[in-house]
Design a protein around this motif. Structure first.
Motif, PDB file in Angstrom:
ATOM      1  N   LYS A  69     -53.726  25.591 -78.582  1.00 17.67           N
ATOM      2  CA  LYS A  69     -54.551  25.061 -79.665  1.00 17.67           C
ATOM      3  C   LYS A  69     -55.658  24.247 -79.033  1.00 17.67           C
ATOM      4  O   LYS A  69     -55.475  23.640 -77.980  1.00 17.67           O
ATOM      5  CB  LYS A  69     -53.721  24.185 -80.595  1.00 17.67           C
ATOM      6  N   SER A 115     -58.844  21.449 -80.124  1.00 14.38           N
ATOM      7  CA  SER A 115     -59.398  20.573 -81.159  1.00 14.38           C
ATOM      8  C   SER A 115     -60.584  19.800 -80.594  1.00 14.38           C
ATOM      9  O   SER A 115     -60.637  19.521 -79.398  1.00 14.38           O
ATOM     10  CB  SER A 115     -58.348  19.572 -81.651  1.00 14.38           C
ATOM     11  N   THR A 116     -61.518  19.463 -81.463  1.00 16.10           N
ATOM     12  CA  THR A 116     -62.660  18.654 -81.071  1.00 16.10           C
ATOM     13  C   THR A 116     -62.578  17.290 -81.735  1.00 16.10           C
ATOM     14  O   THR A 116     -61.951  17.131 -82.782  1.00 16.10           O
ATOM     15  CB  THR A 116     -63.985  19.325 -81.458  1.00 16.10           C
ATOM     16  N   GLU A 117     -63.233  16.332 -81.097  1.00 17.30           N
ATOM     17  CA  GLU A 117     -63.252  14.965 -81.599  1.00 17.30           C
ATOM     18  C   GLU A 117     -63.756  14.907 -83.045  1.00 17.30           C
ATOM     19  O   GLU A 117     -63.250  14.157 -83.866  1.00 17.30           O
ATOM     20  CB  GLU A 117     -64.142  14.132 -80.682  1.00 17.30           C
ATOM     21  N   SER A 118     -64.740  15.734 -83.370  1.00 10.95           N
ATOM     22  CA  SER A 118     -65.308  15.751 -84.724  1.00 10.95           C
ATOM     23  C   SER A 118     -64.390  16.411 -85.737  1.00 10.95           C
ATOM     24  O   SER A 118     -64.646  16.339 -86.927  1.00 10.95           O
ATOM     25  CB  SER A 118     -66.636  16.506 -84.722  1.00 10.95           C
ATOM     26  N   THR A 119     -63.365  17.065 -85.266  1.00  8.52           N
ATOM     27  CA  THR A 119     -62.401  17.873 -86.033  1.00  8.52           C
ATOM     28  C   THR A 119     -63.013  19.155 -86.608  1.00  8.52           C
ATOM     29  O   THR A 119     -62.392  19.808 -87.431  1.00  8.52           O
ATOM     30  CB  THR A 119     -61.677  17.085 -87.156  1.00  8.52           C
ATOM     31  N   THR A 120     -64.207  19.518 -86.151  1.00 11.16           N
ATOM     32  CA  THR A 120     -64.753  20.816 -86.546  1.00 11.16           C
ATOM     33  C   THR A 120     -63.790  21.907 -86.125  1.00 11.16           C
ATOM     34  O   THR A 120     -63.543  22.854 -86.865  1.00 11.16           O
ATOM     35  CB  THR A 120     -66.148  21.030 -85.938  1.00 11.16           C
ATOM     36  N   ASN A 173     -59.917  22.073 -85.339  1.00  9.54           N
ATOM     37  CA  ASN A 173     -58.724  21.250 -85.502  1.00  9.54           C
ATOM     38  C   ASN A 173     -57.511  22.152 -85.317  1.00  9.54           C
ATOM     39  O   ASN A 173     -57.125  22.874 -86.229  1.00  9.54           O
ATOM     40  CB  ASN A 173     -58.723  20.579 -86.878  1.00  9.54           C
ATOM     41  N   ASN A 174     -56.959  22.127 -84.111  1.00 11.70           N
ATOM     42  CA  ASN A 174     -55.831  22.987 -83.760  1.00 11.70           C
ATOM     43  C   ASN A 174     -56.161  24.472 -83.925  1.00 11.70           C
ATOM     44  O   ASN A 174     -55.342  25.249 -84.393  1.00 11.70           O
ATOM     45  CB  ASN A 174     -54.576  22.614 -84.548  1.00 11.70           C
TER      46      ASN A 174
END
Length: 139
Positions: A21, A23-28, A30-31
């Protein structure tokens, strides 16, 4: 200006059968799924090459927009596709394919700005692969 962005990848299992998985810090992202299939075959999810293509096309397009603005132009539309080539374990090439609508600009000024953006885009400077560009002014 200085800042740090981050992303996280997690992997469980072997290279072929495992799953991951990202994920990005911005949650664009997300897993978002990551697997052998999403990288080397057909599968639902993403892969490093696709993410590099997204980063490069986004960075290049923004850089070009800044350069056009500095020259007194505002684009109606900038559409950039980044094609990342993976060969024998290496990313060997990235081709940026740009279609743009920029009112009032000459072909020469457009090509100059498009090439300069390719050279000074932070992602372009980061990558060691051959980076090519085809730019078309439309409209």
């Amino acid at each position: 200006m200085k800042f740090t962005r981050k992303a996280n990848a997690n992997w469980k299992g072997t290279g072929m059968e495992g799953t991951g998985k990202i994920s990005t810090e911005s949650t664009t992202l997300n897993n978002a799924q990551l697997s052998f299939k999403t990288r080397f075959a057909d599968g639902v999810g993403t892969n490093p090459e696709e993410l590099i293509a997204a980063a490069h096309s986004g960075c290049y397009t923004m850089q070009l927009s800044f350069l056009l603005n500095e020259a007194g132009f505002t684009a109606d539309n900038l559409d950039t596709e980044a094609q990342v080539t993976f060969e024998d374990g290496t990313i060997t090439k990235i081709h940026l394919k740009l279609e743009a609508s920029v009112p009032g600009i000459t072909e020469q000024d457009f090509q100059t700005a498009a090439q300069k953006a390719k050279e000074i885009c932070p992602v372009s400077k980061l990558l060691k692969a051959e980076i090519t560009l085809s730019a078309a002014l439309v409209g």
